[in-house]
Design an enzyme around this catalytic site. Structure first.
Site, PDB file in Angstrom:
ATOM      1  N   TYR A 144      -5.164  -7.689   4.136  1.00 20.23           N
ATOM      2  CA  TYR A 144      -5.869  -7.698   5.380  1.00 20.23           C
ATOM      3  C   TYR A 144      -6.949  -9.018   4.713  1.00 20.23           C
ATOM      4  CZ  TYR A 144      -4.502  -2.670   6.549  1.00 20.23           C
ATOM      5  OH  TYR A 144      -3.857  -1.810   6.624  1.00 20.23           O
ATOM      6  N   LYS A 191       3.001   0.021  -5.978  1.00 22.48           N
ATOM      7  CA  LYS A 191       4.508  -0.571  -5.820  1.00 22.48           C
ATOM      8  C   LYS A 191       4.415  -1.584  -6.846  1.00 22.48           C
ATOM      9  CE  LYS A 191       8.315  -0.334  -3.470  1.00 22.48           C
ATOM     10  NZ  LYS A 191       9.176   1.261  -3.859  1.00 22.48           N
ATOM     11  N   ASP A 222       6.126   4.393  -1.933  1.00 24.56           N
ATOM     12  CA  ASP A 222       6.894   5.370  -1.042  1.00 24.56           C
ATOM     13  C   ASP A 222       7.498   6.964  -1.345  1.00 24.56           C
ATOM     14  OD1 ASP A 222       8.350   4.508  -3.248  1.00 24.56           O
ATOM     15  OD2 ASP A 222       9.430   3.713  -2.297  1.00 24.56           O
ATOM     16  N   ASP A 254      -4.890   2.910   4.314  1.00 25.25           N
ATOM     17  CA  ASP A 254      -4.715   2.935   5.351  1.00 25.25           C
ATOM     18  C   ASP A 254      -3.650   4.153   6.322  1.00 25.25           C
ATOM     19  OD1 ASP A 254      -5.421   2.697   8.387  1.00 25.25           O
ATOM     20  OD2 ASP A 254      -4.927   0.391   7.730  1.00 25.25           O
ATOM     21  N   ASP A 307      -3.198   8.476   7.246  1.00 25.98           N
ATOM     22  CA  ASP A 307      -3.391   8.516   8.703  1.00 25.98           C
ATOM     23  C   ASP A 307      -2.235  10.134   8.799  1.00 25.98           C
ATOM     24  OD1 ASP A 307      -5.072   6.700   9.678  1.00 25.98           O
ATOM     25  OD2 ASP A 307      -3.436   5.729  10.912  1.00 25.98           O
TER      26      ASP A 307
END
Length: 357
Positions: free
Chosen positions: A143, A190, A222, A246, A250
């Site tokens: 970001y 990851k 994942d 993020d 959610d």
């Protein structure tokens, strides 16, 4: 009596509606415990662009810095979602706020109220007892890295970057929190693919040596996404990078039944910002049906984390619990068993919580 100055930043969409309810709860707590809370307001996001041309005016940022805490709403507007070429965007105000205030740690408690077991699409027997605290790094990653276009605009790039210092400071907060809970920490990365994740894992492994009483596991993002749905009770404290956090939080909103139930705290070394995670939700803006409970629970986090008012915070959470036990729901958390007269709008749900306070 405590004297505190709170900045109300409603922002866009339903942020304007739910922060009004959160402020009423803070007023009730102040009266009940003989505290003195003073308030001011500031602009951010689309409303700030419309008024000033800037998604975070200097005046708003200065007010944030001079406040003891910020109760925040949301930013965003469909106008910008449908125009990816727009140079000035509401979300720029949010990112700048996080960077300028040094809000590097985003805390998102995922705690299921038993009365909402049926509100989730996940089986109740899998959900019951789930209680997760996410630590999402907030001022690094893709970001904030270099971004742009090349090859005549036909290729786009976003650079993800992390320093050891950035990983260490949020990792330490997560370890300290784990010590006060079930002493379990899951670090999500990851590392089989990304160099930033390899550095992330190295730094968490180094920190783990200082916290031998905390059980640490390392999960790829994942795999974590799958396990959150398969067995959410296995998680206690989760720490992860900005982008992964993020997305995962959610997803985890389904554990709590609705995004309208999830509060968050963005903290660093200065003023803390407290906000629901549901976003501006312009599809329901102005209809009076937005769930204010996430804003109310964000106010509870504000009382606890920024002001050290644990008793007051727990009273707010208890009031929310009692409202749910009494059968009251907003439309997003209602189900087939909810009585029609118990489905409340934004203001009425807030009033119900105030009554139990």
């Amino acid at each position: 009596m405590a004297k505190k100055h709170i900045l109300i930043v409603p922002g866009d969409g339903i942020g304007q509606e739910v922060t009004l309810v959160g402020k009423k709860v803070l007023d009730k707590i102040a009266a009940k415990f003989n505290h003195q809370f003073t308030y001011d307001e500031a602009l951010i996001g689309h409303v700030a662009i419309e008024a000033t041309g800037n998604p975070l005016p200097d005046e708003s940022l200065e007010k944030m810095r001079n406040s003891d805490a910020v109760l925040f709403g949301a930013v965003g507007h469909p106008k910008y979602d449908n125009d990816p070429s727009a140079k000035v965007r509401p979300e720029q105000g949010l990112l700048k706020m996080r960077k300028e205030l040094g809000l590097y740690a985003n805390l998102r408690p995922i705690k299921l109220f038993d009365e909402l077991l049926s509100a989730s699409s996940i089986k109740p027997e899998i959900l019951k007892g789930a209680d997760i605290l996410f630590f999402r790094e907030l001022t690094g990653d893709i970001y904030f890295g270099e971004k742009g276009r090349k090859n005549d605009g036909n290729t786009a790039f976003d650079v993800a970057e992390y320093s050891r210092f950035e990983v260490e400071r949020i990792g330490r907060k997560a370890f300290e929190a784990a010590r006060t809970r079930r002493k379990k920490l899951c670090s999500v990365d990851k590392a089989n693919v990304l160099e930033t994740s390899r550095l992330w894992r190295e730094e968490i492994q180094k920190l783990a040596l200082e916290y031998p009483d905390v059980e640490v596991e390392y999960q790829f993002v994942d795999s974590t996404a799958m396990m959150l749905i398969k067995d959410p009770r296995r998680f206690d404290v989760v720490v992860t990078a900005n982008l992964f956090g993020d997305i995962l939080t959610d997803e985890a909103s389904q554990i709590a039944g609705s995004m309208g139930m999830l509060a968050s705290a963005s903290i660093g070394d200065g003023t803390g910002v407290y906000e629901p995670i549901h976003g501006s939700a312009h599809d329901i803006t102005g209809k009076g049906i937005a769930n204010p409970l996430a804003s109310i629970l964000s106010a509870a986090l504000l009382l606890d984390i920024s002001f050290g008012m644990k008793e007051e915070s727990e009273l707010v959470i208890s009031a929310v619990d009692q409202v749910l036990k009494a059968g009251f729901r907003t439309i997003d958390i209602a189900d087939a068993t909810t009585r029609k007269e118990n489905i409340l709008g934004t203001e009425a749900m807030g009033d119900a919580v105030l009554k139990f306070l």
